[in-house]
Scaffold this motif. Structure first.
Motif, PDB file in Angstrom:
ATOM      1  N   ILE A  19       0.644  -1.271  -0.444  1.00  0.00           N
ATOM      2  CA  ILE A  19      -0.365  -0.118   0.215  1.00  0.00           C
ATOM      3  C   ILE A  19       0.795   1.494   0.059  1.00  0.00           C
ATOM      4  O   ILE A  19       0.540   2.408  -0.301  1.00  0.00           O
ATOM      5  N   ILE A  20       2.451   1.402   0.296  1.00  0.00           N
ATOM      6  CA  ILE A  20       3.566   2.289   0.565  1.00  0.00           C
ATOM      7  C   ILE A  20       4.073   2.654  -0.189  1.00  0.00           C
ATOM      8  O   ILE A  20       4.506   2.071  -1.354  1.00  0.00           O
ATOM      9  N   PRO A  21       3.286   3.484  -1.270  1.00  0.00           N
ATOM     10  CA  PRO A  21       3.750   4.126  -2.765  1.00  0.00           C
ATOM     11  C   PRO A  21       6.259   4.149  -2.682  1.00  0.00           C
ATOM     12  O   PRO A  21       6.173   4.148  -1.453  1.00  0.00           O
ATOM     13  N   LEU A  22       6.319   3.825  -4.296  1.00  0.00           N
ATOM     14  CA  LEU A  22       7.950   3.721  -3.962  1.00  0.00           C
ATOM     15  C   LEU A  22       7.755   5.192  -3.830  1.00  0.00           C
ATOM     16  O   LEU A  22       9.129   5.435  -3.026  1.00  0.00           O
ATOM     17  N   LYS A  67       0.893  12.581   0.737  1.00  0.00           N
ATOM     18  CA  LYS A  67       0.328  12.221  -0.914  1.00  0.00           C
ATOM     19  C   LYS A  67       0.733  10.416  -0.379  1.00  0.00           C
ATOM     20  O   LYS A  67      -0.014  10.097  -0.956  1.00  0.00           O
ATOM     21  N   VAL A  68       1.505  10.348   0.643  1.00  0.00           N
ATOM     22  CA  VAL A  68       0.950   8.790   0.412  1.00  0.00           C
ATOM     23  C   VAL A  68       0.094   8.406   1.070  1.00  0.00           C
ATOM     24  O   VAL A  68      -0.543   7.160   0.758  1.00  0.00           O
ATOM     25  N   LYS A  69      -0.802   9.450   2.128  1.00  0.00           N
ATOM     26  CA  LYS A  69      -2.173   8.841   2.447  1.00  0.00           C
ATOM     27  C   LYS A  69      -2.738   8.338   1.767  1.00  0.00           C
ATOM     28  O   LYS A  69      -3.971   7.855   1.625  1.00  0.00           O
ATOM     29  N   LEU A  70      -2.625   9.061   0.873  1.00  0.00           N
ATOM     30  CA  LEU A  70      -4.116   9.846  -0.728  1.00  0.00           C
ATOM     31  C   LEU A  70      -3.628   9.015  -1.411  1.00  0.00           C
ATOM     32  O   LEU A  70      -5.029   7.627  -1.879  1.00  0.00           O
ATOM     33  N   ALA A  71      -2.769   8.105  -1.524  1.00  0.00           N
ATOM     34  CA  ALA A  71      -2.217   7.483  -2.493  1.00  0.00           C
ATOM     35  C   ALA A  71      -2.783   5.524  -1.536  1.00  0.00           C
ATOM     36  O   ALA A  71      -2.881   5.511  -2.427  1.00  0.00           O
ATOM     37  N   MET A  72      -2.624   5.625  -0.192  1.00  0.00           N
ATOM     38  CA  MET A  72      -2.169   4.080  -0.148  1.00  0.00           C
ATOM     39  C   MET A  72      -4.028   3.124  -0.197  1.00  0.00           C
ATOM     40  O   MET A  72      -3.571   2.481  -1.312  1.00  0.00           O
ATOM     41  N   PRO A  73      -4.962   3.627  -0.297  1.00  0.00           N
ATOM     42  CA  PRO A  73      -6.312   3.338  -0.372  1.00  0.00           C
ATOM     43  C   PRO A  73      -7.115   3.105  -1.574  1.00  0.00           C
ATOM     44  O   PRO A  73      -6.964   2.147  -2.233  1.00  0.00           O
ATOM     45  N   ILE A  78      -1.521  -0.381   9.545  1.00  0.00           N
ATOM     46  CA  ILE A  78      -1.978   0.439   8.838  1.00  0.00           C
ATOM     47  C   ILE A  78      -3.239  -0.451   7.705  1.00  0.00           C
ATOM     48  O   ILE A  78      -4.361   0.204   7.869  1.00  0.00           O
ATOM     49  N   ALA A  79      -2.476  -1.560   7.039  1.00  0.00           N
ATOM     50  CA  ALA A  79      -2.586  -2.344   6.389  1.00  0.00           C
ATOM     51  C   ALA A  79      -3.917  -3.363   7.420  1.00  0.00           C
ATOM     52  O   ALA A  79      -5.059  -3.393   6.445  1.00  0.00           O
ATOM     53  N   SER A  80      -3.874  -3.545   8.529  1.00  0.00           N
ATOM     54  CA  SER A  80      -5.077  -4.385   8.667  1.00  0.00           C
ATOM     55  C   SER A  80      -6.141  -3.395   8.924  1.00  0.00           C
ATOM     56  O   SER A  80      -6.779  -3.033   8.907  1.00  0.00           O
ATOM     57  N   ASP A  81      -6.022  -2.129   9.360  1.00  0.00           N
ATOM     58  CA  ASP A  81      -7.275  -0.854   9.725  1.00  0.00           C
ATOM     59  C   ASP A  81      -7.911  -0.379   8.308  1.00  0.00           C
ATOM     60  O   ASP A  81      -9.030  -0.160   8.563  1.00  0.00           O
ATOM     61  N   MET A  82      -7.526  -1.181   7.287  1.00  0.00           N
ATOM     62  CA  MET A  82      -7.724  -0.743   6.150  1.00  0.00           C
ATOM     63  C   MET A  82      -8.882  -1.789   5.235  1.00  0.00           C
ATOM     64  O   MET A  82      -8.466  -2.493   4.607  1.00  0.00           O
ATOM     65  N   GLY A  83      -8.316  -3.194   6.328  1.00  0.00           N
ATOM     66  CA  GLY A  83      -9.317  -4.343   6.237  1.00  0.00           C
ATOM     67  C   GLY A  83      -8.466  -5.100   5.403  1.00  0.00           C
ATOM     68  O   GLY A  83      -9.036  -7.115   5.244  1.00  0.00           O
TER      69      GLY A  83
END
Length: 418
Positions: free
Chosen positions: A55-58, A103-109, A160-165
């Protein structure tokens, strides 16, 4: 509008072939043009992962300073070759601007959603029987760490991944041995992303290349696009080294080469080729679980017929030069994690590389061109090209068929501002 458009796809990698797969199912007439023999490149040498967990962009905080630190070390896992190239310098500046926490926060979902869509589509392709019984497993992915620093970092990502389901488990060294009982790890533990899957890329690509012509898709190998003719806001003709074509719709899915094609049409598409290497080991390794070896920044995948060790992100322009030092670094990295593993000189000498198309912000380019209404761009998937192939093909097909999109792709707009 609707059915039976003539569509030219430039590029026969996973994205181009997935686009052809879904377009022909919608009734379109499809021709794929690829300048290679279609048996090498990024779609063949990747780690084969289907990774909702990535989920984390480069482009994330700290990557540029790491890149500068690594720049002078040709065996480092993330290597930017210093060069006076205006496109590269612009791209690096945009990459720096994109590497912010916000920007990373916006990209993750967005990254998670397109990966989950693609994971479902891989399953659908398998269940359809179109490609026969190809290798597709859902064992998850181990993020294996040897230092507490890397472990703590990955546990933060896991939360973070777990919080995103997404399904995630933390494993200590005993837990790691239970999940992978036939090898002995030299590691403190791992994060197990149960949400992930893996495949054998070459097998999938060969099956696609075999299947598509039976459905009427024309696949033209060793055919290079030399020029594109336009009239107003439409592409009217594609000229190659062998023929010329007119089409209702054109798809640029040529990976790292897409920016060169776009340049012919004055479309600015910041894109850099990130070279990755792979070593296939055909002798038994007893490895049954896909794993990323965190400190070594490399991937290990049990595929049908071999275990693949893959890694590095090398920004040195478009070339297929194999740097032996970098291949050796991958082999040595793997040997540090798996006790008793020895990668032979012969396996190393058969290493191959591929070029991943990398955008400055870590999000792909998927969408209709602002300048040409019959051009769709589909590239820039970086290390997730394999994972996102089917989803991209499906979205391209929905755009061209004027159908409701499977997900919102505004953030993937090819001519977005950085």
């Amino acid at each position: 509008m609707g059915k039976n458009k003539n569509v030219i796809i430039v590029g026969g990698g996973i994205v181009g072939l997935s686009s052809a797969y879904y377009l022909q199912k919608e009734g379109h007439n499809v021709t794929v043009l690829d300048k290679s023999e279609m048996n090498w490149g990024a779609s063949y040498v990747n780690a084969g992962y289907i990774t909702p967990s990535h989920i984390i962009p480069l482009a994330s905080p700290g990557m540029i300073s790491k890149g500068i630190k690594y720049m002078f070390n040709p065996v480092s896992p993330f290597y930017m070759k210093p060069r006076l190239d205006l496109d590269f310098m612009k791209w690096a500046w945009y990459f720096k601007k994109s590497s912010t926490t916000a920007k990373v926060k916006l990209a993750m979902p967005l990254i998670k959603n397109i990966n989950l869509l693609s994971r479902e589509l891989f399953e659908d392709i398998k269940n359809s029987g179109d490609l026969g019984d190809f290798h597709l497993e859902r064992k998850g992915l181990l993020m294996v760490y040897q230092t507490q620093k890397e472990g703590d970092h990955e546990m933060m990502v896991a939360r973070i991944a777990s919080d995103m389901g997404l399904e995630v488990t933390n494993l200590d060294s005993d837990g790691l041995n239970k999940v992978e009982p036939n090898v002995k790890f030299n590691a403190l533990g791992a994060v197990h992303y149960e949400c992930d899957g893996h495949t054998t890329p070459t097998q999938f690509m060969e099956r696609m290349i075999d299947y598509l012509p039976k459905c009427g898709v024309k696949i033209n190998k060793n055919e290079e696009v030399l020029d594109v003719s336009v009239n107003g806001n439409k592409i009217t003709e594609i000229k190659t080294n062998k023929a010329s074509y007119s089409a209702d719709e054109v798809v640029f899915a040529a990976g790292s080469w897409t920016s060169m094609l776009s340049k012919k049409m004055n479309i600015k598409l910041p894109l850099q080729a990130g070279k990755g290497y792979r070593i296939n080991v055909e002798s038994p390794t007893n490895i049954s679980m896909p794993a990323i070896l965190m400190e070594a920044k490399m991937a290990v995948t049990p595929m049908q017929g071999y275990t693949r060790f893959a890694g590095t992100m090398e920004f040195s322009g478009i070339n297929h030069t194999i740097r032996k030092k970098r291949v050796d670094a991958i082999a040595q990295g793997a040997e540090r994690y798996y006790e008793g593993l020895k990668i032979s000189e012969e396996d190393k000498s058969n290493a191959q590389c591929g070029l991943r198309p990398v955008t400055p912000d870590g999000l792909p380019y998927i969408g209709t061109s602002e300048q040409f209404e019959n051009l769709t761009l589909a590239t820039g998937h970086a290390m997730m090209g394999w994972s996102l192939g089917p989803a991209t093909g499906k979205l391209v097909t929905e755009l061209i068929s004027d159908k409701k999109l499977s997900m919102n792709i505004d953030s993937f707009a090819p001519e977005r501002r950085f």
